[in-house]
Design an enzyme around this catalytic site. Sequence first.
Site, short mmCIF file in Angstrom:
data_model
loop_
_atom_site.label_atom_id
_atom_site.label_comp_id
_atom_site.label_asym_id
_atom_site.label_seq_id
_atom_site.Cartn_x
_atom_site.Cartn_y
_atom_site.Cartn_z
N HIS A 159 0.86 -1.20 0.00
CA HIS A 159 0.00 0.00 0.00
C HIS A 159 0.90 1.26 0.00
CE1 HIS A 159 -3.26 2.66 1.10
NE2 HIS A 159 -4.10 1.67 1.33
N GLU A 205 -0.49 1.07 -5.54
CA GLU A 205 -0.30 -0.13 -4.73
C GLU A 205 -0.33 -1.41 -5.57
OE1 GLU A 205 -3.57 0.07 -1.90
OE2 GLU A 205 -3.62 2.23 -2.12
O1 TA6 Z 1 -6.03 1.02 -0.92
C1 TA6 Z 1 -7.05 1.95 -0.86
C2 TA6 Z 1 -7.85 1.75 0.41
O2 TA6 Z 1 -8.34 0.44 0.48
C3 TA6 Z 1 -8.95 2.81 0.44
O3 TA6 Z 1 -10.23 2.26 0.33
C4 TA6 Z 1 -8.69 3.59 1.72
O4 TA6 Z 1 -9.62 3.42 2.69
C5 TA6 Z 1 -7.26 3.21 2.05
O5 TA6 Z 1 -7.02 1.96 1.55
C6 TA6 Z 1 -6.76 3.38 3.48
O6 TA6 Z 1 -7.25 2.41 4.33
P1 TA6 Z 1 -6.92 2.49 5.88
O7 TA6 Z 1 -7.55 1.28 6.49
O8 TA6 Z 1 -5.42 2.49 6.01
O9 TA6 Z 1 -7.51 3.78 6.39
#
Ligand code: TA6
Length: 323
Positions: free
Chosen positions: A177, A281
Amino acid sequence: MDTASSSSTLPTSHPPSVERTKGPTGLEKLVLRESRGWSAEVHLYGGQVTSWKNDHGEELLFVSSKAIFKPPKAIRGGIPICFPQFGTHGNLEKHGFARNRFWAIDDNPPPFPVNTAIKTFADLILKPSEEDLKIWPHSFEFRLRVALAPRGDLILTSRIRNTNIDGRPFSFTFAYHTYFSVSDISEVRVEGLETLDYLDNLHAKERFTEQGDAIVFEAGIDKIYLDVPSKVAIIDHEKKRTYVLRKDGLPDTVLWNPWDKRSKIMQDFGDEEYKHMLCVEPATVEKPITLKPGEEWKGKMELTAVPSSYCSGQLDPDKVLQG
Ligand code: TA6
């Protein structure tokens, strides 16, 4: 930001260019330094890379000024690892549990294919605790190598092995991520995702097809691009910097920026910080990986940061996407 406050030695399996130290909240991290001045940091909490700096000391990854370096929350920024579940694509907590577990230093990783050029690396390992086995009843070994190549490229390799002794396979989804630091999101374009299909998280995970132009940002985005070629470029016009992301074993690529409204909801993220970050990501989401006992999966991401060959708004594609 988390800065070093104390240090100690590492097992002899780690090269001298890697130092073990602690940040102000007491979280342990490994600092990698490459001879030309590039550096990286990886926290044992989450197995999370939280810094990648070039030879001018400029930070290339985004970490929020409001990031909480304290369990149980994952650190907001750097490269959280989503495993054994990406997002809400399953019954586990969002993005799985690897990002908020303490990893260990891997003293004796199985050999990697020999690349004698890479001398600066750190090896971490995550195995499930008794509590984890109650949430996800599978025994595994997750080995992560974080490496700095001689020209500063940051390379992450994950090796996940099914160590179930009861003969059961398991399936998982996964993502690196990665939060990139950008000067101004409205000056950024992403090349390499044109015309691809994607699942739109902002539209009930519905499937659409991207148009033919490079992606630019004027509103929040949360898309999972499917079957993405191995190379994507993130071009920061204002900074005149291009990130090139190469991947292996990871067919999908997620693009995320929360924009203004969602930024205000996130407690560990500044209201205006969405302007200075972009998550790109490499992932495997649409088709989960299934491993039988004894089988291993490998997923690799390689990041390069280069000055953009910027000429009347066009990036020279030979130098980036084909290069
Ligand atoms: O990768 C994108 C995502 O899945 C979004 O939907 C967003 O919510 C982000 O990740 C961050 O997630 P988190 O749980 O770290 O707040």
